[in-house]
Design an enzyme around this catalytic site. Structure first.
Site, PDB file in Angstrom:
ATOM      1  N   SER A   1       4.698   2.612   7.938  1.00  9.20           N
ATOM      2  CA  SER A   1       4.312   1.453   7.126  1.00  9.20           C
ATOM      3  C   SER A   1       5.469   0.989   6.256  1.00  9.20           C
ATOM      4  O   SER A   1       6.124   1.794   5.580  1.00  9.20           O
ATOM      5  CB  SER A   1       3.127   1.805   6.231  1.00  9.20           C
ATOM      6  OG  SER A   1       1.967   1.993   6.991  1.00  9.20           O
TER       7      SER A   1
ATOM      8  N   HIS B   1       0.816  -1.217   0.000  1.00 10.14           N
ATOM      9  CA  HIS B   1       0.000   0.000   0.000  1.00 10.14           C
ATOM     10  C   HIS B   1       0.851   1.269   0.000  1.00 10.14           C
ATOM     11  O   HIS B   1       0.357   2.350  -0.317  1.00 10.14           O
ATOM     12  CB  HIS B   1      -0.975   0.002   1.186  1.00 10.14           C
ATOM     13  CG  HIS B   1      -0.366   0.276   2.508  1.00 10.14           C
ATOM     14  ND1 HIS B   1      -0.048  -0.707   3.428  1.00 10.14           N
ATOM     15  CD2 HIS B   1      -0.015   1.437   3.122  1.00 10.14           C
ATOM     16  CE1 HIS B   1       0.442  -0.175   4.514  1.00 10.14           C
ATOM     17  NE2 HIS B   1       0.485   1.137   4.351  1.00 10.14           N
TER      18      HIS B   1
ATOM     19  N   ASP C   1       0.078  -7.528   1.365  1.00  7.76           N
ATOM     20  CA  ASP C   1       0.576  -6.162   1.564  1.00  7.76           C
ATOM     21  C   ASP C   1       2.102  -6.113   1.572  1.00  7.76           C
ATOM     22  O   ASP C   1       2.706  -5.390   2.350  1.00  7.76           O
ATOM     23  CB  ASP C   1       0.017  -5.559   2.858  1.00  7.76           C
ATOM     24  CG  ASP C   1       0.140  -4.037   2.893  1.00  7.76           C
ATOM     25  OD1 ASP C   1       0.258  -3.439   1.806  1.00  7.76           O
ATOM     26  OD2 ASP C   1       0.142  -3.463   4.002  1.00  7.76           O
TER      27      ASP C   1
END
Length: 485
Positions: A233, A130, A160
């Protein structure tokens, strides 16, 4: 007689007095301290808090900052259709549709930040899918301030995980650990770029293992209380040995920021995905072709099981590996290749980890007894791609307004608790612009109920563009008018 008796008494009294005086003259000593077992136990279990400086100095240079740029094209009115109307105003959309004048294209750039870490000296980097999703350009910045344009080798949205490559040599490499040895309660450290603050360090403990999150049941997340914020992230999660044991991916929040729960993808899963991306450019997963749910205590009693475990089959898809193996609705899969299954998520992960084309032996509870079922697993990617054209006959192909649909069978209608017969698979064109969404169940057009795709198209041809669709969405009924063009 009385004198004779009085003399010894006086002697005794004198002796007692002298003894008392002698005792009073000595310095009184305090009794020795009493050591309890609890005090000994407490003293023996005191552990110093860990020092993370050595870990950060050694592993920090392998952590990178990732920035992405995306071109976004939108349309806007050449002049305000109503004084003070902005694009986020509800009336803006009204004027966009009905006010005179053409919409003008407008292009702008959107930027986002994330983290990653180097896994090879020649420039391979792991991060979240992402982080680089829909990016037109990806830039990697090292701790020594060098910047590189990165190539996206591959990305797997389901796990992911994304793999990047930069043109560089002799880069610092992060040490890779073993997630199977990680235990709840261990200290862990995150390094990343929260809100763009590069190489920030935060710490906490592992609070749970194998956690499933809504919408994703094939990733056994590591749950921690490490402070993670936007920009973290894709960054690494280290154990105290300085080994990467996870990739920070998500947080649970009602505010958009850290609230005490963060989730990391196990590094062993990430490495497996990386190897698949390098080899195939995509990730191949096993596929069974069923929908399943957990077995609760009530289910166990109803089906005659001694304990609540395994995965209960609720639907079996046509022309799927499960259908070819004669699996049935109501079967409870207890074991997969002799491995006991705890719940539905356990089966989903186990099937996904298996190689497409491999043979699996299932222990199935059916009508009060265990049956052994042999199934050849399909491929999530290729099987579904070939299945869709086979299923997509003339009635299921996208229609003029951009709807791709299929008709629900009785089992699906019962499972979805609907009186509708047609469900939306995909949307495009007018349907998408009007607000129709995948998984919407079409109940009626205007006031006429719909019981088939053929009837849907017949009614649409009759009413033309003056149509409002009654759809069931997440249990609610709503009318959606189609945009006229």
């Amino acid at each position: 007689m009385m004198r004779t008796m009085r003399k010894p008494v006086l002697t005794v009294v004198l002796l007692i007095t002298l003894f008392a005086l002698d005792s009073c003259g000595k310095k009184q000593q305090a009794p020795p301290p009493v050591t309890t077992s609890s005090a000994v136990s407490t003293a023996s279990t005191i552990v110093a808090l860990p020092n993370f400086t050595v870990l950060v100095k050694k592993e920090g240079p392998a952590v990178v900052n990732i920035s992405t740029t995306q071109k976004i094209r939108k349309e806007h009115l050449p002049f305000p259709a109503f004084p003070g109307t902005k694009q986020d105003d509800p009336f803006y959309e009204f004027f966009r549709r009905f006010a005179p004048g053409e919409m003008l294209p407008h292009e702008f750039r959107s930027q986002s930040l994330g983290s990653g870490f180097i896994i090879s000296q020649d420039g391979y980097i792991l991060t979240n899918a992402h982080v680089i999703d829909n990016a037109d350009a990806v830039t990697v910045r090292l701790t020594d301030k060098r910047e590189f344009k990165a190539k996206v080798v591959g990305a797997d949205k389901r796990s992911d995980i994304a793999l990047l490559k930069i043109s560089a040599k002799d880069l610092p490499v992060a040490s890779i650990g073993d997630t199977s040895k990680l235990e709840v309660g261990e200290w862990v450290v995150a390094i990343g770029s929260p809100f763009g603050f590069t190489n920030s360090v935060s710490q906490g403990i592992v609070s749970a293992m194998g956690r499933s999150l809504p919408g994703e049941n094939t990733t056994p997340f590591i749950q921690t209380d490490v402070p993670i914020n936007p920009g973290n992230s894709g960054g690494p999660l280290f154990n105290l040995k300085g080994e990467v044991i996870g990739i920070n991916s998500q947080i649970y929040s009602r505010s958009g920021g850290y609230m005490g729960l963060s989730f990391a993808i196990p590094i062993d899963l990430a490495i497996k995905v990386k190897n698949e991306l390098l080899k195939h450019g995509t990730v191949k997963r096993g596929w069974l072709g069923v929908t399943i749910q957990d077995v609760g205590p009530e289910h166990a009693r109803s089906f005659g099981l001694t304990k609540a475990s395994g995965a209960l089959i609720t639907t079996v898809g046509k022309n799927t590996p499960a259908a070819r193996a004669s699996l049935e609705i109501g079967d409870i899969i207890l074991k997969f290749n002799a491995k006991e299954l705890t719940d539905a998520d356990d089966l989903a992960r186990t099937v996904a980890d298996a190689a497409p084309g491999s043979i699996a032996r299932l222990s199935v509870w059916r009508r009060g007894e265990v049956k052994e079922v042999v199934v050849t697993l399909g491929d999530t990617e290729t099987d579904l791609k070939t299945l869709k054209p086979r299923l997509m006959d003339k009635e299921m192909a996208p229609d003029k307004i951009g709807l791709t649909m299929h008709e629900l069978n009785p089992d699906e209608r019962q499972m979805l608790r609907t009186d509708g017969y047609v469900v939306v698979n995909a949307v495009d064109g007018i349907a998408a612009e009007s607000g129709i969404q995948p998984k919407d169940i079409i109940i009626a057009i205007n006031s006429q109920r719909i019981s088939s795709i053929k009837q849907f198209r017949t009614v649409m041809a009759e009413v033309g563009k003056r149509a409002a669709l009654l759809v069931q969405r997440e249990g609610n009924m709503i009318f959606i008018p189609l945009i006229s063009k």
